[in-house]
Design a protein around this motif. Sequence first.
Motif, PDB file in Angstrom:
ATOM      1  N   ALA A   8       0.889  -1.238  -0.071  1.00  0.00           N
ATOM      2  CA  ALA A   8      -0.126   0.033  -0.005  1.00  0.00           C
ATOM      3  C   ALA A   8       0.818   1.396   0.093  1.00  0.00           C
ATOM      4  O   ALA A   8       1.951   1.313   0.636  1.00  0.00           O
ATOM      5  N   PRO A   9       0.659   2.260  -0.755  1.00  0.00           N
ATOM      6  CA  PRO A   9       1.233   3.424  -0.774  1.00  0.00           C
ATOM      7  C   PRO A   9       1.257   4.146   0.533  1.00  0.00           C
ATOM      8  O   PRO A   9       0.321   4.005   1.347  1.00  0.00           O
ATOM      9  N   ALA A  10       2.494   4.701   0.888  1.00  0.00           N
ATOM     10  CA  ALA A  10       2.526   5.266   2.177  1.00  0.00           C
ATOM     11  C   ALA A  10       2.086   6.739   2.038  1.00  0.00           C
ATOM     12  O   ALA A  10       2.173   7.405   1.003  1.00  0.00           O
ATOM     13  N   HIS A  11       1.097   7.299   3.075  1.00  0.00           N
ATOM     14  CA  HIS A  11       0.528   8.570   3.030  1.00  0.00           C
ATOM     15  C   HIS A  11       1.366   9.466   4.165  1.00  0.00           C
ATOM     16  O   HIS A  11       0.648  10.351   4.548  1.00  0.00           O
ATOM     17  N   GLY A  12       2.285   9.109   4.887  1.00  0.00           N
ATOM     18  CA  GLY A  12       2.688   9.909   5.821  1.00  0.00           C
ATOM     19  C   GLY A  12       3.611  11.018   5.498  1.00  0.00           C
ATOM     20  O   GLY A  12       3.937  11.206   4.285  1.00  0.00           O
ATOM     21  N   PRO A  13       3.804  11.905   6.484  1.00  0.00           N
ATOM     22  CA  PRO A  13       4.497  13.115   6.018  1.00  0.00           C
ATOM     23  C   PRO A  13       5.966  13.013   5.585  1.00  0.00           C
ATOM     24  O   PRO A  13       6.504  13.732   4.558  1.00  0.00           O
ATOM     25  N   GLY A  14       6.480  11.778   5.864  1.00  0.00           N
ATOM     26  CA  GLY A  14       7.859  11.606   5.058  1.00  0.00           C
ATOM     27  C   GLY A  14       7.687  11.050   4.021  1.00  0.00           C
ATOM     28  O   GLY A  14       9.157  10.333   3.545  1.00  0.00           O
ATOM     29  N   ALA A  15       6.729  10.209   3.521  1.00  0.00           N
ATOM     30  CA  ALA A  15       6.632   9.720   2.148  1.00  0.00           C
ATOM     31  C   ALA A  15       7.023  10.286   1.008  1.00  0.00           C
ATOM     32  O   ALA A  15       6.584  11.725   0.988  1.00  0.00           O
ATOM     33  N   PRO A  16       7.664   9.900   0.093  1.00  0.00           N
ATOM     34  CA  PRO A  16       8.122  10.449  -1.201  1.00  0.00           C
ATOM     35  C   PRO A  16       7.080  10.996  -1.999  1.00  0.00           C
ATOM     36  O   PRO A  16       6.137  10.209  -2.146  1.00  0.00           O
ATOM     37  N   LYS A  17       6.995  12.237  -2.513  1.00  0.00           N
ATOM     38  CA  LYS A  17       6.088  12.464  -3.658  1.00  0.00           C
ATOM     39  C   LYS A  17       6.251  12.072  -5.039  1.00  0.00           C
ATOM     40  O   LYS A  17       7.494  12.166  -5.333  1.00  0.00           O
ATOM     41  N   ARG A  18       4.953  11.760  -5.597  1.00  0.00           N
ATOM     42  CA  ARG A  18       5.214  11.310  -6.915  1.00  0.00           C
ATOM     43  C   ARG A  18       5.677  12.648  -7.756  1.00  0.00           C
ATOM     44  O   ARG A  18       5.098  13.631  -7.824  1.00  0.00           O
ATOM     45  N   PRO A  19       6.731  12.671  -8.577  1.00  0.00           N
ATOM     46  CA  PRO A  19       7.161  13.932  -9.440  1.00  0.00           C
ATOM     47  C   PRO A  19       5.984  14.342 -10.518  1.00  0.00           C
ATOM     48  O   PRO A  19       5.329  13.396 -10.916  1.00  0.00           O
ATOM     49  N   ALA A  20       5.581  15.526 -10.717  1.00  0.00           N
ATOM     50  CA  ALA A  20       4.624  15.950 -11.871  1.00  0.00           C
ATOM     51  C   ALA A  20       5.360  15.433 -13.065  1.00  0.00           C
ATOM     52  O   ALA A  20       6.615  15.388 -13.570  1.00  0.00           O
ATOM     53  N   ASN A  21       4.150  15.684 -14.334  1.00  0.00           N
ATOM     54  CA  ASN A  21       4.580  15.390 -15.318  1.00  0.00           C
ATOM     55  C   ASN A  21       5.337  16.139 -15.986  1.00  0.00           C
ATOM     56  O   ASN A  21       4.520  17.415 -16.502  1.00  0.00           O
ATOM     57  N   ARG A  22       6.783  16.290 -16.017  1.00  0.00           N
ATOM     58  CA  ARG A  22       7.369  17.605 -16.866  1.00  0.00           C
ATOM     59  C   ARG A  22       7.089  17.731 -18.362  1.00  0.00           C
ATOM     60  O   ARG A  22       7.174  18.823 -18.737  1.00  0.00           O
ATOM     61  N   ALA A  23       6.950  16.666 -18.844  1.00  0.00           N
ATOM     62  CA  ALA A  23       6.906  16.754 -20.106  1.00  0.00           C
ATOM     63  C   ALA A  23       5.498  17.567 -20.711  1.00  0.00           C
ATOM     64  O   ALA A  23       5.540  18.298 -21.595  1.00  0.00           O
ATOM     65  N   LEU A  24       4.473  17.347 -19.810  1.00  0.00           N
ATOM     66  CA  LEU A  24       3.137  17.888 -20.166  1.00  0.00           C
ATOM     67  C   LEU A  24       3.311  19.367 -19.760  1.00  0.00           C
ATOM     68  O   LEU A  24       2.760  20.406 -20.545  1.00  0.00           O
ATOM     69  N   ILE A  25       3.840  19.743 -18.802  1.00  0.00           N
ATOM     70  CA  ILE A  25       4.105  21.281 -18.650  1.00  0.00           C
ATOM     71  C   ILE A  25       4.967  21.951 -19.704  1.00  0.00           C
ATOM     72  O   ILE A  25       4.690  22.940 -19.935  1.00  0.00           O
ATOM     73  N   GLY A  26       6.038  21.164 -19.935  1.00  0.00           N
ATOM     74  CA  GLY A  26       6.777  22.035 -21.152  1.00  0.00           C
ATOM     75  C   GLY A  26       5.917  22.099 -22.539  1.00  0.00           C
ATOM     76  O   GLY A  26       6.110  23.049 -23.125  1.00  0.00           O
ATOM     77  N   VAL A  27       5.021  21.262 -22.757  1.00  0.00           N
ATOM     78  CA  VAL A  27       4.404  21.475 -24.039  1.00  0.00           C
ATOM     79  C   VAL A  27       3.389  22.390 -23.804  1.00  0.00           C
ATOM     80  O   VAL A  27       3.301  23.169 -24.742  1.00  0.00           O
ATOM     81  N   ALA A  28       2.756  22.734 -22.365  1.00  0.00           N
ATOM     82  CA  ALA A  28       1.785  23.691 -22.119  1.00  0.00           C
ATOM     83  C   ALA A  28       2.535  24.873 -22.348  1.00  0.00           C
ATOM     84  O   ALA A  28       2.011  26.101 -22.831  1.00  0.00           O
ATOM     85  N   ALA A  29       3.810  25.052 -21.919  1.00  0.00           N
ATOM     86  CA  ALA A  29       4.487  26.457 -21.853  1.00  0.00           C
ATOM     87  C   ALA A  29       4.872  26.765 -23.488  1.00  0.00           C
ATOM     88  O   ALA A  29       4.773  27.956 -23.598  1.00  0.00           O
ATOM     89  N   ALA A  30       5.285  25.726 -24.093  1.00  0.00           N
ATOM     90  CA  ALA A  30       5.555  26.160 -25.822  1.00  0.00           C
ATOM     91  C   ALA A  30       4.344  26.415 -26.296  1.00  0.00           C
ATOM     92  O   ALA A  30       4.355  27.645 -27.092  1.00  0.00           O
ATOM     93  N   ALA A  31       3.057  26.053 -25.924  1.00  0.00           N
ATOM     94  CA  ALA A  31       2.039  26.325 -26.632  1.00  0.00           C
ATOM     95  C   ALA A  31       1.477  27.641 -26.343  1.00  0.00           C
ATOM     96  O   ALA A  31       1.195  28.495 -27.201  1.00  0.00           O
ATOM     97  N   LEU A  32       1.650  28.228 -25.097  1.00  0.00           N
ATOM     98  CA  LEU A  32       1.349  29.384 -24.599  1.00  0.00           C
ATOM     99  C   LEU A  32       2.286  30.403 -25.112  1.00  0.00           C
ATOM    100  O   LEU A  32       1.702  31.506 -25.694  1.00  0.00           O
ATOM    101  N   THR A  33       3.779  30.181 -25.355  1.00  0.00           N
ATOM    102  CA  THR A  33       4.561  31.134 -26.063  1.00  0.00           C
ATOM    103  C   THR A  33       4.097  31.393 -27.499  1.00  0.00           C
ATOM    104  O   THR A  33       4.124  32.384 -27.976  1.00  0.00           O
ATOM    105  N   VAL A  34       3.734  30.277 -28.043  1.00  0.00           N
ATOM    106  CA  VAL A  34       3.333  30.488 -29.631  1.00  0.00           C
ATOM    107  C   VAL A  34       1.989  31.273 -29.690  1.00  0.00           C
ATOM    108  O   VAL A  34       1.949  32.073 -30.618  1.00  0.00           O
ATOM    109  N   ILE A  35       0.992  31.130 -28.956  1.00  0.00           N
ATOM    110  CA  ILE A  35      -0.163  31.789 -28.784  1.00  0.00           C
ATOM    111  C   ILE A  35       0.146  33.244 -28.496  1.00  0.00           C
ATOM    112  O   ILE A  35      -0.206  34.090 -29.343  1.00  0.00           O
ATOM    113  N   VAL A  36       0.989  33.848 -27.620  1.00  0.00           N
ATOM    114  CA  VAL A  36       1.448  35.163 -27.287  1.00  0.00           C
ATOM    115  C   VAL A  36       2.074  35.610 -28.400  1.00  0.00           C
ATOM    116  O   VAL A  36       1.918  36.843 -28.797  1.00  0.00           O
ATOM    117  N   GLY A  37       3.029  34.962 -29.138  1.00  0.00           N
ATOM    118  CA  GLY A  37       3.718  35.432 -30.159  1.00  0.00           C
ATOM    119  C   GLY A  37       2.787  35.769 -31.355  1.00  0.00           C
ATOM    120  O   GLY A  37       2.935  36.896 -32.084  1.00  0.00           O
TER     121      GLY A  37
END
Length: 250
Positions: A41-70
């Motif tokens: 079972a996944p640990a939910h205590g304060p010392g448990a490691p957090k699951r990293p965010a999906n950086r690939a999706l964040i990068g794609v969203a930032a690139a799309a926003l830059t294109v729209i502004v340009g």
Amino acid sequence: PPAQPHRRPAHEQPAPSHVPPPRVQHGAPPPPPPSTSTRTAPAHGPGAPKRPANRALIGVAAAALTVIVGIGAWALSGTGGDNEPGGGGATDKSKTSAPPQPTVVKLQAQGVQAVQQSRPGHQDTSIGKNTDSVIDGKASGNWETQSYADAGFGNYSKGMGVLLDMGKPVKVANVKIVSPESGGTLQVKVGDSQSPSDLKRIGEQPANGSELTVTASPQVTGQYVLVWFTKLPSSLKGKLGEVTVYGAAG
């Protein structure tokens, strides 16, 4: 007739079969069988490691926003070009209006007096006469000094002339001087003091036997205008016919 099957009378019951009771073991119970599942079972205590965010999706969203502004910025800058009416093209500098120049008019002096910087006991007694003739609007004025042995006033004076009182501070643009003599040095000073040493020099020229103009650049403000000889003309006598001040009222 066919033979009938033999039936047991109802009052007769079958004899019970003898089954021995189970044997009871008096030792410790056997351990439970091991679990075959490997998931935890996944640990939910304060010392448990957090699951990293999906950086690939964040990068794609930032690139799309830059294109729209340009694209939006390009669309805004593309409107109102040089070839369209009312566009924001370059301004023609030749059509830019120059700042208005101050109006220069003839200023009327309210009074005049003779001025000299002479050694004590060697005052010129002629310069106090006919001073009003240099501001009466006629070029035939007859203000003059005494005659001297040399152009330096015989080393008795640093200068002699007339001091015009304009009545209030004015902005002096130029001074026109009429003198029937030639040579020497005519100097013009402006300021708010009646002492020649405290006035500002705006220019000087040699007398030319007619009219000359001394220009203030830039214009100078003051109530008093001094016109005097700091060096006598070739006749060794200073003469003035008319002095006219041009500028703007303060």
